[in-house]
Design a protein around this motif. Structure first.
Motif, mmCIF file in Angstrom:
data_model
loop_
_atom_site.group_PDB
_atom_site.id
_atom_site.type_symbol
_atom_site.label_atom_id
_atom_site.label_comp_id
_atom_site.label_asym_id
_atom_site.label_seq_id
_atom_site.Cartn_x
_atom_site.Cartn_y
_atom_site.Cartn_z
ATOM 1 N N SER A 266 -25.947 -15.001 -2.419
ATOM 2 C CA SER A 266 -26.654 -13.987 -1.610
ATOM 3 C C SER A 266 -26.781 -12.693 -2.393
ATOM 4 C CB SER A 266 -25.894 -13.722 -0.318
ATOM 5 O OG SER A 266 -25.707 -14.914 0.392
ATOM 6 N N GLN B 173 -31.340 -14.257 6.625
ATOM 7 C CA GLN B 173 -30.484 -14.988 7.544
ATOM 8 C C GLN B 173 -30.859 -14.609 8.970
ATOM 9 O OE1 GLN B 173 -27.327 -13.886 5.242
ATOM 10 N NE2 GLN B 173 -26.666 -15.950 4.733
ATOM 11 N N ASP C 271 -32.397 -17.783 1.879
ATOM 12 C CA ASP C 271 -30.940 -17.837 1.846
ATOM 13 C C ASP C 271 -30.446 -18.818 2.906
ATOM 14 O OD1 ASP C 271 -28.309 -17.417 1.387
ATOM 15 O OD2 ASP C 271 -28.400 -15.235 1.519
ATOM 16 N N GLU C 272 -30.039 -19.961 2.473
ATOM 17 C CA GLU C 272 -29.513 -21.010 3.334
ATOM 18 C C GLU C 272 -30.414 -21.313 4.534
ATOM 19 O OE1 GLU C 272 -25.417 -20.662 4.155
ATOM 20 O OE2 GLU C 272 -24.951 -19.713 2.252
#
Ligand SMILES: Nc1ncnc2c1ncn2[C@@H]1O[C@H](COP(=O)(O)OP(=O)(O)OP(=O)(O)O)[C@@H](O)[C@H]1O
Ligand SMILES: [Mg+2]
Lengths: 254, 296, 439
Positions: free
Chosen positions: A47, A83, A165-166
């Motif tokens: 991140s 996120q 991010d994820e």
């Protein structure tokens, strides 16, 4: 430097929150039109890397270029899927409206979104399988659906480089496959996508290229070349007991 | 124009412009800003008074608006340095207010300001304070002032509606799209300052703070669309001023206070009975569903 | 009259002494309670409760017809509690956010208060002029009795915070978790709010609305900068609150007719600003210095690393500084400052040839370059074998990655295994010549 045609070019990047750099020696040139995975253990700085590239953190050394120019001048080329927690889901707005926001950058000042923009946004929602939810208030969507709306919004943004991010956290298997299909479609349009990913089982299947991080860059290159036992051991500090080449699930012993 | 009508129109204008901007404030989690600004303008008023040497309202208005903007600037700077939001607001406005009071007592001989009057202006006096243009009475000053503020906010927000919206929803994304987040922020803050200052001089700080939050919070409970929320907020504000005026006649009480109470009553109604989010509504729905499952 | 005699005179005046002890007590108690409110993200509660006191005071007056401060206290406490319960209800049962419900409750309660006030005026309850005094505060008029009340309440509040320290800590940090542990979170919250109401209400008549709003949050916000521990923060916040009270009072007494309340606010704000800028860990100045230092350290390491790696590969000539930039991009200014500081340490020598600069290591410089490269590579293999080596790489606070002495041996062996050990050791070079590998 002869890399100005590279979507993302990172040279000798280092970032510190306090005294000690949490990320250093990162140096890579992302090739265009590839799906690039970023893997590494918790706290590896994944991140942090994305935030540093997007100028949200001060660098302690090195430089980042987006198509040969600093990020500040190339903002419009970069899409970001943050996120989920980062916004207020009680905001009075519908899913379609959120996706439409992705068009605002293209619209410029004073102009209102047109019917064409609306259609485009609707298409993007459709691509992520959320067309039926277009009119829903966003707080009435499930976590995975919210994630998909964010993805649709970044599609609507029509950027050339995407950072995610994820994106697969809290997403069911079918949705994950659907998202991957969309990402592959982006690839055919010469777009570059960088995705932070945790599931080593699917790395080989999803990504063309791989960036392996653990506080420093361990490896960068085509997945077939760098996704090796040796690199994995280095990245995870020898904590991986079962390697993803094997059919059994990967277990991390901590 | 009759006195009552003037007061109602003024109240409605205040309610409309505050209700309009208040929506963005509560969506950006800055509802307490109205209260902060209305305290923080004090040094601006005193300095303007000392410099112009008159009790003319234009310099004071400018001084107050300047300090209001300065206040939001300080708050934003503190927040960007990682100070928790409530602390940033509180520290800034209490400090500015304290400086104001110190200035007043330092120049107590020169300053013949009735603080209560400045901060707690009374809407009941609005009809007597009229404006003259070329010797002609063109109506109550408050209506002109607040009306101008309203039109200004309406125009600016109308022009930059989509920017205001995305900056309120997701500032990070807005920045990534190349929208100047800080500029939009200060545009909103400037509008809030101007509206607050223009309003509270005539109607008192309390009504301004109330109108900035209560109608927009009510609207927030009634709709899931930003555009509708803005409209409802303005509507609820205007209704509150009407209803409040009526209440004040019945109970022979402060008009501004009554309008605030009226807005509060509307909020409670929405809180309990809003078709989407009301407490009672949800309870009824749950009961009906339980009844339906109990006896299929 | 000089300041000293002024202060002497000040301390001989019993009246100002009362005021002083009153403001200090006020600062201490609101500092402690304020810390909890601050951590609960309810710092603006002070402001809200101070406004919500108005209807309570008016009601007390309407019901009793007397201006006894005790009744006012009770009235204000009751409406204060009502206000905080209203805030909790609104945030709990609707999607309205905390800040909105604070502003909402503040304005509606104050509006109700104003309605009551005008009622009192119109219905001729007699002289109501004392009412707003209660709200807007006059610390100059503090007398013995008031201070005793304040002292009593302050001590009670301190005792309670001590007793319920652990519970409040949980409440502020993670109420949901607290509930899962079986703590009566709702009740605790109510107790905390009650304490906050008391702290605000006893302060009101001495200090006024705005001062109370400031005393609740400013010392706590300042204290937060100096520590990461809640217990220390409480003590510090109490101290800073008391200090603000004392400074404000002293300043007001020694300068002609400046009001005490605002001076206390200014003193507290000053303390806050000083903390914001100068506190050692979180302060702006130290952050900026730390960033600059890390950047410089990084640049110095890069230069040394570059020197060493070239030498290791058998390149002995002085190196063009442009080549450093090519391998390790950094601003020219930063490179220049790194070169200057390395030269000053006597680790490198810079020569100018034509338009370019060339650098070479000195005896000490080569040793340092070797150490730097060794450290970097050891960290690298450490990370690869974190699991077998153990130790904490991520430990934060030490400057760029010192290697713990007990890990030196195994890490060296790993380096050799990977073929990453520094191939040239300047320390043994003078004795054993090229290839001396033993560290
Ligand atoms: N705001 C911060 N202040 C100080 N240190 C931080 C901060 N944010 C992250 N860190 C540290 O930086 C390192 C990298 O964090 P980062 O969030 O980039 O990890 P990550 O690779 O994204 O991990 P995860 O897989 O858990 O998301 C961690 O060791 C973390 O402790
Ligand atoms: Mg992460």
């Amino acid at each position: 430097m002869q890399t100005s045609n590279r979507p993302v070019s990172v040279r000798d990047l280092s970032v510190a929150y306090h005294r000690k750099p949490v990320l250093r020696d990162v140096q890579f040139d992302a090739p265009e039109g590839k799906l690039i995975g970023i893997v590494g253990p918790n706290g590896a700085g994944k991140s942090t890397l994305i935030k540093a590239i997007m100028n949200l953190l001060p660098l302690t050394g090195g430089e980042v270029q987006i198509y040969g120019k600093p990020y500040k001048e190339q903002r419009a080329l970069v899409g970001y899927v943050p996120q989920r927690e980062s916004v207020d889901w009680d905001f009075p707005t519908s899913a379609l409206d959120v996706v439409l926001m992705g068009r605002y950058g293209k619209l410029g000042w004073f102009r209102k979104p047109k019917a064409a923009d609306r259609e485009y946004a609707m298409d993007c929602l459709d691509k992520v399988g959320m067309a039926d939810f277009a009119k829903r208030q966003i707080s009435q969507l499930s976590g995975g659906q919210q994630q998909r709306v964010f993805l649709a919004r970044s599609l609507a943004q029509d950027a050339r480089i995407y950072f995610m991010d994820e994106p697969f956290v809290g997403v069911d298997a079918a949705t994950e496959k659907a998202i991957i299909r969309i990402l592959n479609e982006l690839k055919t349009q010469k777009k570059t996508v960088l995705v932070v990913h945790h599931d080593l089982q699917t790395v080989r299947e999803y990504f063309d290229w791989l960036l392996m991080l653990n506080m420093r860059q361990i490896a960068f290159g085509p997945t077939s070349e760098v996704f090796t036992t040796d690199n994995l051991q280095k990245t995870y500090g020898g904590r991986l007991t079962v390697l993803p080449d094997l059919p059994e699930p990967v277990a991390e012993t901590r | 124009m009759s006195m009552g009508l003037t007061i109602i129109i003024t109240g409605a204008l205040v309610a409309a412009s505050c209700g309009f901007l208040g929506c963005f404030l509560i969506l950006r989690r800055m509802a307490m800003l109205g209260d902060a600004i209305s305290h923080a303008v004090l040094p601006g008023i005193v300095i303007a008074f000392l410099m112009s040497g008159s009790r003319d309202s234009l310099p004071m208005l400018l001084g107050a608006a300047a300090l209001g903007l300065l206040c939001t600037f300080f708050i934003q700077s503190l927040r960007s340095q990682g100070v928790q939001s409530d602390a940033a607001i509180s520290v800034t406005f209490t400090a500015l207010f304290a400086i104001g009071v110190i200035l007043v007592s330092l120049y107590t001989r020169q300053v013949d300001l009735d603080l209560d009057c400045v901060l707690y202006g009374e809407i009941a006096y609005v009809p007597w304070d009229t404006l003259y243009l070329f010797g002609n009475n063109i109506g109550p000053k408050a209506i002109w002032g607040v009306g101008t503020a309203f039109i200004l906010s309406f125009l600016v927000v109308g022009l930059f509606f989509k920017e205001f919206k995305i900056v309120s929803f997701d500032p990070q994304m807005a920045a990534a799209l190349g929208i100047p987040v800080l500029l939009i922020h200060y545009l909103l803050m400037g509008l809030v300052s101007i509206t607050t200052v223009a309003s509270f001089e005539s109607v008192g700080a309390i009504l301004v703070v109330a109108m900035l939050t209560v109608p927009s919070a009510t609207a927030y409970l009634l709709t899931d669309r930003l555009e509708t929320m803005l409209a409802i907020s303005v509507g609820v504000g205007i209704l509150s001023s009407l209803f409040g005026y009526w209440l004040s006649l019945i109970f022979n009480a402060s008009i501004a206070g009554s309008m605030t109470v009226a807005a509060g009553i509307f909020f409670i109604l929405a809180f309990l009975f809003s078709p989407l989010h009301g407490v009672v509504t949800r309870w009824l729905i749950r009961r009906k569903m339980r009844a339906a499952t109990d006896q299929p | 009259m000089n300041v000293l005699t002024q202060i002497q005179q000040f301390f001989s005046d019993p009246n100002t002494l009362w005021v002083l002890s009153g403001t200090i007590l006020l600062g201490v108690s609101s500092g402690v309670i304020g810390s909890f409110a601050f951590l609960r993200k309810r710092g603006l509660m002070g402001d809200v409760l101070a406004h919500a006191a108005l209807p309570g005071i008016c009601l007390a007056f309407m019901l009793t017809g007397s201006k006894n401060p005790l009744f006012f206290l009770i009235g204000a406490t009751v409406t204060g509690i009502l206000a905080s319960m209203a805030i909790n209800t609104i945030t709990r049962f609707s999607r309205i956010k905390e800040d909105t419900s604070l502003a909402l409750v503040l304005s509606v309660f104050f509006g109700v208060g104003i309605v009551f006030l005008t009622q009192i005026q119109h219905t001729n309850y007699g002289n109501q002029s004392g009412l707003d005094k209660f709200l807007f505060g006059q610390s100059a008029s503090l007398v013995g009795d008031d201070v005793w009340v304040m002292g009593g309440v302050a001590i009670a509040l301190l005792l309670f915070s001590l007793l319920l320290f652990k519970e409040f800590k949980l409440l502020c940090f993670d109420p949901g978790f607290g509930r899962s542990l079986g703590f009566p979170v709702g009740l605790l919250d109510l107790i905390l709010m009650l304490m906050l109401v008391l702290a605000v209400v006893i302060g009101l008549q001495a200090a006024g609305v705005v001062l109370m709003a400031a005393l609740i949050i400013t010392p706590a916000a300042a204290a937060r900068y100096w520590t990461e521990r809640l217990d220390i923060m409480l003590v510090l916040s109490a101290f800073l609150g008391g200090l603000s009270g004392a400074l404000g009072t002293l300043f007001s007494a020694t300068t002609a007719n400046l009001p005490t309340g605002p001076l206390i606010v200014v003193a507290a704000t000053m303390i806050f600003l000083i903390s914001l800028v100068f506190s050692p860990r979180r302060g702006l100045l130290s952050k900026a210095i730390r960033l600059a230092a890390t950047r410089k350290q990084m640049a110095r390491e890069r230069v040394l690393q570059f020197l060493y790696e070239n030498r290791e590969q058998g390149y002995f000539d002085p190196l063009n500084t442009e080549m450093i930039l090519w391998k390790y991009p950094m601003s020219r200014r930063r490179l220049k400052s790194a070169l200057a500081s390395l030269t000053k340490d006597g680790w490198i020598q810079v020569e100018q040839k034509g338009g370019s600069f060339f650098i070479r290591g000195t005896g000490e410089g080569w040793v340092q370059a070797y150490e730097t490269v060794l450290r970097t590579r050891m960290t690298e293999v450490w990370m690869m074998h974190e699991n077998e080596i153990g130790g904490n790489i991520r430990e934060e606070g030490s400057t760029t990655g010192e290697i713990p002495p007990d890990l030196f041996e195994p890490l060296w062996n790993l380096l050799v295994k990977h073929g990453r050990e520094p191939k040239w050791n300047p320390k043994s070079d003078s004795i054993a010549g090229e290839g001396g590998n033993v560290p």
